[in-house]
Scaffold this motif. Structure first.
Motif, PDB file in Angstrom:
ATOM      1  N   ALA A 113       0.841  -1.200   0.000  1.00 54.90           N
ATOM      2  CA  ALA A 113       0.000   0.000   0.000  1.00 54.90           C
ATOM      3  C   ALA A 113       0.873   1.245   0.000  1.00 54.90           C
ATOM      4  O   ALA A 113       1.892   1.329   0.672  1.00 54.90           O
ATOM      5  CB  ALA A 113      -0.915  -0.014   1.220  1.00 54.90           C
ATOM      6  N   GLY A 114       0.419   2.243  -0.770  1.00 59.50           N
ATOM      7  CA  GLY A 114       1.164   3.484  -0.904  1.00 59.50           C
ATOM      8  C   GLY A 114       1.824   3.626  -2.256  1.00 59.50           C
ATOM      9  O   GLY A 114       2.109   4.733  -2.698  1.00 59.50           O
ATOM     10  N   THR A 115       2.079   2.507  -2.929  1.00 56.84           N
ATOM     11  CA  THR A 115       2.672   2.540  -4.266  1.00 56.84           C
ATOM     12  C   THR A 115       1.759   1.832  -5.248  1.00 56.84           C
ATOM     13  O   THR A 115       1.067   0.868  -4.909  1.00 56.84           O
ATOM     14  CB  THR A 115       4.053   1.869  -4.274  1.00 56.84           C
ATOM     15  OG1 THR A 115       3.916   0.495  -3.863  1.00 56.84           O
ATOM     16  CG2 THR A 115       5.009   2.579  -3.327  1.00 56.84           C
ATOM     17  N   TRP A 116       1.769   2.317  -6.485  1.00 60.73           N
ATOM     18  CA  TRP A 116       0.938   1.749  -7.538  1.00 60.73           C
ATOM     19  C   TRP A 116       1.695   0.659  -8.282  1.00 60.73           C
ATOM     20  O   TRP A 116       2.902   0.764  -8.500  1.00 60.73           O
ATOM     21  CB  TRP A 116       0.526   2.835  -8.536  1.00 60.73           C
ATOM     22  CG  TRP A 116      -0.395   3.850  -7.965  1.00 60.73           C
ATOM     23  CD1 TRP A 116      -0.058   4.977  -7.276  1.00 60.73           C
ATOM     24  CD2 TRP A 116      -1.827   3.835  -8.024  1.00 60.73           C
ATOM     25  NE1 TRP A 116      -1.182   5.668  -6.907  1.00 60.73           N
ATOM     26  CE2 TRP A 116      -2.277   4.988  -7.354  1.00 60.73           C
ATOM     27  CE3 TRP A 116      -2.759   2.960  -8.568  1.00 60.73           C
ATOM     28  CZ2 TRP A 116      -3.633   5.294  -7.225  1.00 60.73           C
ATOM     29  CZ3 TRP A 116      -4.098   3.268  -8.450  1.00 60.73           C
ATOM     30  CH2 TRP A 116      -4.535   4.408  -7.783  1.00 60.73           C
ATOM     31  N   GLY A 117       0.972  -0.374  -8.685  1.00 59.91           N
ATOM     32  CA  GLY A 117       1.513  -1.424  -9.531  1.00 59.91           C
ATOM     33  C   GLY A 117       0.569  -1.676 -10.695  1.00 59.91           C
ATOM     34  O   GLY A 117      -0.612  -1.299 -10.641  1.00 59.91           O
ATOM     35  N   PRO A 118       1.018  -2.305 -11.757  1.00 56.01           N
ATOM     36  CA  PRO A 118       0.140  -2.564 -12.908  1.00 56.01           C
ATOM     37  C   PRO A 118      -1.111  -3.353 -12.543  1.00 56.01           C
ATOM     38  O   PRO A 118      -2.192  -3.081 -13.064  1.00 56.01           O
ATOM     39  CB  PRO A 118       1.040  -3.351 -13.867  1.00 56.01           C
ATOM     40  CG  PRO A 118       2.436  -2.991 -13.473  1.00 56.01           C
ATOM     41  CD  PRO A 118       2.405  -2.761 -11.999  1.00 56.01           C
ATOM     42  N   SER A 119      -0.977  -4.329 -11.640  1.00 55.81           N
ATOM     43  CA  SER A 119      -2.136  -5.148 -11.285  1.00 55.81           C
ATOM     44  C   SER A 119      -3.176  -4.349 -10.505  1.00 55.81           C
ATOM     45  O   SER A 119      -4.371  -4.654 -10.559  1.00 55.81           O
ATOM     46  CB  SER A 119      -1.693  -6.361 -10.459  1.00 55.81           C
ATOM     47  OG  SER A 119      -1.047  -5.952  -9.269  1.00 55.81           O
ATOM     48  N   THR A 120      -2.745  -3.323  -9.776  1.00 52.79           N
ATOM     49  CA  THR A 120      -3.703  -2.472  -9.067  1.00 52.79           C
ATOM     50  C   THR A 120      -4.618  -1.765 -10.058  1.00 52.79           C
ATOM     51  O   THR A 120      -5.795  -1.541  -9.783  1.00 52.79           O
ATOM     52  CB  THR A 120      -2.968  -1.424  -8.211  1.00 52.79           C
ATOM     53  OG1 THR A 120      -2.017  -2.075  -7.375  1.00 52.79           O
ATOM     54  CG2 THR A 120      -3.941  -0.637  -7.356  1.00 52.79           C
ATOM     55  N   ILE A 121      -4.091  -1.444 -11.212  1.00 48.34           N
ATOM     56  CA  ILE A 121      -4.861  -0.727 -12.229  1.00 48.34           C
ATOM     57  C   ILE A 121      -5.632  -1.691 -13.133  1.00 48.34           C
ATOM     58  O   ILE A 121      -6.824  -1.524 -13.358  1.00 48.34           O
ATOM     59  CB  ILE A 121      -3.926   0.161 -13.066  1.00 48.34           C
ATOM     60  CG1 ILE A 121      -3.328   1.252 -12.171  1.00 48.34           C
ATOM     61  CG2 ILE A 121      -4.653   0.766 -14.260  1.00 48.34           C
ATOM     62  CD1 ILE A 121      -2.285   2.099 -12.843  1.00 48.34           C
ATOM     63  N   SER A 122      -4.950  -2.717 -13.647  1.00 50.22           N
ATOM     64  CA  SER A 122      -5.600  -3.616 -14.620  1.00 50.22           C
ATOM     65  C   SER A 122      -6.413  -4.710 -13.946  1.00 50.22           C
ATOM     66  O   SER A 122      -7.489  -5.074 -14.416  1.00 50.22           O
ATOM     67  CB  SER A 122      -4.548  -4.240 -15.543  1.00 50.22           C
ATOM     68  OG  SER A 122      -3.579  -4.935 -14.781  1.00 50.22           O
ATOM     69  N   GLY A 123      -5.935  -5.265 -12.820  1.00 40.57           N
ATOM     70  CA  GLY A 123      -6.690  -6.265 -12.086  1.00 40.57           C
ATOM     71  C   GLY A 123      -7.074  -7.473 -12.914  1.00 40.57           C
ATOM     72  O   GLY A 123      -6.381  -7.871 -13.849  1.00 40.57           O
ATOM     73  N   ASN A 124      -8.229  -8.056 -12.583  1.00 42.28           N
ATOM     74  CA  ASN A 124      -8.765  -9.230 -13.277  1.00 42.28           C
ATOM     75  C   ASN A 124     -10.147  -8.883 -13.786  1.00 42.28           C
ATOM     76  O   ASN A 124     -11.070  -8.645 -13.009  1.00 42.28           O
ATOM     77  CB  ASN A 124      -8.824 -10.439 -12.333  1.00 42.28           C
ATOM     78  CG  ASN A 124      -9.240 -11.726 -13.042  1.00 42.28           C
ATOM     79  OD1 ASN A 124     -10.226 -11.755 -13.771  1.00 42.28           O
ATOM     80  ND2 ASN A 124      -8.502 -12.786 -12.820  1.00 42.28           N
ATOM     81  N   TRP A 125     -10.308  -8.831 -15.112  1.00 40.51           N
ATOM     82  CA  TRP A 125     -11.584  -8.381 -15.687  1.00 40.51           C
ATOM     83  C   TRP A 125     -12.729  -9.318 -15.390  1.00 40.51           C
ATOM     84  O   TRP A 125     -13.890  -8.904 -15.278  1.00 40.51           O
ATOM     85  CB  TRP A 125     -11.432  -8.176 -17.189  1.00 40.51           C
ATOM     86  CG  TRP A 125     -11.238  -9.454 -17.970  1.00 40.51           C
ATOM     87  CD1 TRP A 125     -10.067 -10.122 -18.144  1.00 40.51           C
ATOM     88  CD2 TRP A 125     -12.233 -10.197 -18.662  1.00 40.51           C
ATOM     89  NE1 TRP A 125     -10.261 -11.248 -18.905  1.00 40.51           N
ATOM     90  CE2 TRP A 125     -11.595 -11.319 -19.243  1.00 40.51           C
ATOM     91  CE3 TRP A 125     -13.599 -10.038 -18.855  1.00 40.51           C
ATOM     92  CZ2 TRP A 125     -12.283 -12.276 -19.992  1.00 40.51           C
ATOM     93  CZ3 TRP A 125     -14.285 -10.975 -19.613  1.00 40.51           C
ATOM     94  CH2 TRP A 125     -13.630 -12.074 -20.169  1.00 40.51           C
ATOM     95  N   LYS A 126     -12.461 -10.632 -15.246  1.00 36.06           N
ATOM     96  CA  LYS A 126     -13.536 -11.574 -14.954  1.00 36.06           C
ATOM     97  C   LYS A 126     -14.070 -11.394 -13.535  1.00 36.06           C
ATOM     98  O   LYS A 126     -15.269 -11.538 -13.293  1.00 36.06           O
ATOM     99  CB  LYS A 126     -13.041 -13.010 -15.133  1.00 36.06           C
ATOM    100  CG  LYS A 126     -12.821 -13.422 -16.576  1.00 36.06           C
ATOM    101  CD  LYS A 126     -12.440 -14.891 -16.670  1.00 36.06           C
ATOM    102  CE  LYS A 126     -12.293 -15.335 -18.115  1.00 36.06           C
ATOM    103  NZ  LYS A 126     -11.913 -16.769 -18.216  1.00 36.06           N
ATOM    104  N   ARG A 127     -13.174 -11.113 -12.605  1.00 39.11           N
ATOM    105  CA  ARG A 127     -13.572 -10.973 -11.205  1.00 39.11           C
ATOM    106  C   ARG A 127     -13.903  -9.538 -10.832  1.00 39.11           C
ATOM    107  O   ARG A 127     -14.277  -9.258  -9.694  1.00 39.11           O
ATOM    108  CB  ARG A 127     -12.464 -11.505 -10.300  1.00 39.11           C
ATOM    109  CG  ARG A 127     -12.227 -12.999 -10.491  1.00 39.11           C
ATOM    110  CD  ARG A 127     -11.151 -13.519  -9.573  1.00 39.11           C
ATOM    111  NE  ARG A 127     -10.958 -14.952  -9.748  1.00 39.11           N
ATOM    112  CZ  ARG A 127     -10.065 -15.679  -9.089  1.00 39.11           C
ATOM    113  NH1 ARG A 127      -9.276 -15.085  -8.206  1.00 39.11           N
ATOM    114  NH2 ARG A 127      -9.955 -16.972  -9.306  1.00 39.11           N
ATOM    115  N   GLY A 128     -13.746  -8.624 -11.778  1.00 37.84           N
ATOM    116  CA  GLY A 128     -14.088  -7.233 -11.506  1.00 37.84           C
ATOM    117  C   GLY A 128     -13.124  -6.540 -10.576  1.00 37.84           C
ATOM    118  O   GLY A 128     -13.493  -5.551  -9.924  1.00 37.84           O
ATOM    119  N   THR A 129     -11.886  -7.005 -10.495  1.00 34.16           N
ATOM    120  CA  THR A 129     -10.909  -6.372  -9.619  1.00 34.16           C
ATOM    121  C   THR A 129     -10.061  -5.391 -10.412  1.00 34.16           C
ATOM    122  O   THR A 129      -9.973  -5.463 -11.641  1.00 34.16           O
ATOM    123  CB  THR A 129      -9.999  -7.430  -8.975  1.00 34.16           C
ATOM    124  OG1 THR A 129      -9.307  -8.173 -10.003  1.00 34.16           O
ATOM    125  CG2 THR A 129     -10.817  -8.403  -8.142  1.00 34.16           C
TER     126      THR A 129
END
Length: 460
Positions: A113-129
């Protein structure tokens, strides 16, 4: 032996274990039902997404409200920035790096927490994350998308998707941050990337992320060998060459001529400007403008003409009724019919008044200058860091193929043949360009690709 129950025997163990298991199962069902009721009332069932905060307020009975959320404006601005940047062609990795460079804090409920990563933005489209998949940003609350089960082998919880019919969906318009158009553009880009990673569309097939990687250079993957049709690839850091002769030998291709990457890009851009400035294309541009104008006016003119015809028929019927009354043929039913005709007449008259008269097309004296300006700005759009990514993607989508034909008497030992859609190239000088266009704004009217701008091949 326990203080409460005394000696524990087999019966205590069996009955106690069964009762405990039933209690836990019923408690889970009651909790699930309570959360479902909360969601159906438009409230959050738990967890706070980035961009929102919990709202606590005292009720009249002294209790505190739960499940209420409100928008945090500075975080909402970051959410909009992420969506707009991704829709414009930036990757999740590039967006995360930019946010980290500016010191913008990431959601507090993610790892590191506090830093951004690619997965925080793109997540998982099937699970809505992930930020890009959270329907709350378009004012939609989705609950019960997945459940958790315990793996008997490891004892760890694992997420399992529920069928869509079990999802609970409620609109929460007061929580909307993103408009539907921006959301749809992001979904289209995500879908295009998934298609590139799995072009055959094989279900449950492993994705190949390298297929969706953005080309390193402006013309990567577009350059083909004019002798064998194989791709021209970088054989070192600076020069393109035929991949077939390098990988398969001279039995497949004998073209060993190479060319500097910068030379190819400069000649392609210069060639586009030269050929698009041809007087014949300027005439085609003006004719396409005229055709687009006429098409845009057709629907308006047709609606007005229909209303005028019906208005004339209604006035004719009213005149006939008046003549009949003057001749002494009055009947009480005529009054009701006359009232209906008068109402219809007023409605049609208002419709005709609101519909503008067919405008006369007058070609603006600077229309040719507009064309020249757009072509002149082509190189600048591809050089401006602010729009380089968007302009490059648009440019690549408009070029079908670049054939490299070895020729000793040609510059750099190559004759270059470019095939592409010239219609959209005209819009590349516009700083607002964010995707390969099929139409471009010229003054206040629409310029549409047509017969004069079909895919063309020319030599550079």
């Amino acid at each position: 032996m326990t203080k409460a129950e005394g000696e524990i025997n087999e019966m205590h163990i069996g009955l106690g274990g069964t009762m405990s298991a039933l209690f836990l199962k019923q408690l889970a069902q009651k909790t699930h039902r309570g959360l479902e009721g909360r969601v159906r009332n438009g409230k959050s069932a738990g967890g706070i997404s980035y961009g929102y905060r919990a709202v606590r307020a005292l009720r009249t009975d002294g209790s505190v409200t739960t499940g209420e959320r409100e928008i945090v404006e500075n975080e909402a601005a970051t959410v909009r920035r992420i969506f707009e940047g991704y829709a414009a062609g930036l990757s999740a990795r590039a967006l995360a790096a930019a946010l980290n460079a500016e010191g913008i804090c990431s959601p507090a409920n993610v790892k590191n927490a506090g830093t951004w990563g690619p997965s925080t933005i793109s997540g998982n489209w099937k699970r809505g994350t992930g930020i890009l998949n959270n329907e709350a940003y378009i004012g939609v609350l989705v609950w019960n998308r997945q459940r958790f089960v315990k793996d008997p082998a490891t004892g760890k919880r694992q997420a399992r998707l529920n069928p869509p019919e079990k999802w609970v969906i409620r609109e929460v318009e007061h929580l909307r941050i993103i408009d539907d158009d921006l959301w749809q553009r992001v979904k289209e880009r995500q879908g295009a990337i998934r298609e590139e990673m799995n072009p055959a569309g094989v279900q449950d097939s492993g994705l190949r992320p390298e297929r969706a990687r953005r080309p390193t250079y402006l013309l990567s993957r577009l350059i083909k060998c004019g002798c064998c049709g194989a791709t021209y690839t970088l054989i070192n850091k600076t020069r393109y060459g035929c991949s077939a002769v390098r990988n398969k030998g001279t039995a497949i291709c004998t073209n060993r001529t190479t060319i500097r990457r910068e030379a190819v890009e400069q000649r392609v851009l210069a060639g586009l400007r030269e050929h698009l400035l041809h007087p014949a294309l300027l005439g085609t541009f003006v004719e396409e403008y005229r055709t687009a104008w006429n098409a845009a006016q057709a629907d308006t003119q047709a609606a007005r003409a229909k209303a005028e015809r019906e208005l004339a028929q209604v006035e004719k019927k009213i005149a006939g009724l008046l003549s009949a009354i003057e001749d002494g043929m009055y009947h009480p039913s005529m009054k009701e019919k006359m009232a209906a005709l008068e109402n219809r007449k007023r409605s049609l008259a208002a419709q005709v008044a609101e519909s503008p008269e067919p405008a006369v097309l007058r070609m603006h004296p600077s229309l040719g200058d507009l064309y020249l300006q757009k072509i002149g700005d082509l190189v600048n759009a591809l050089s401006d860091p602010a729009v380089r990514v968007q302009a490059a993607e648009a440019m690549r989508a408009l070029i079908s193929e670049i054939q490299m034909v070895p020729a000793a008497d040609a510059p750099d030992g190559h004759r270059i043949e470019l095939s592409g859609d010239l219609a959209g190239i005209l819009a590349l000088g516009d700083a607002e360009t964010t995707k390969p266009p099929r139409e471009a704004r010229a003054w206040s009217y629409l310029l549409v690709a047509g017969v004069g701008f079909e895919p063309t091949t020319f030599r550079l």
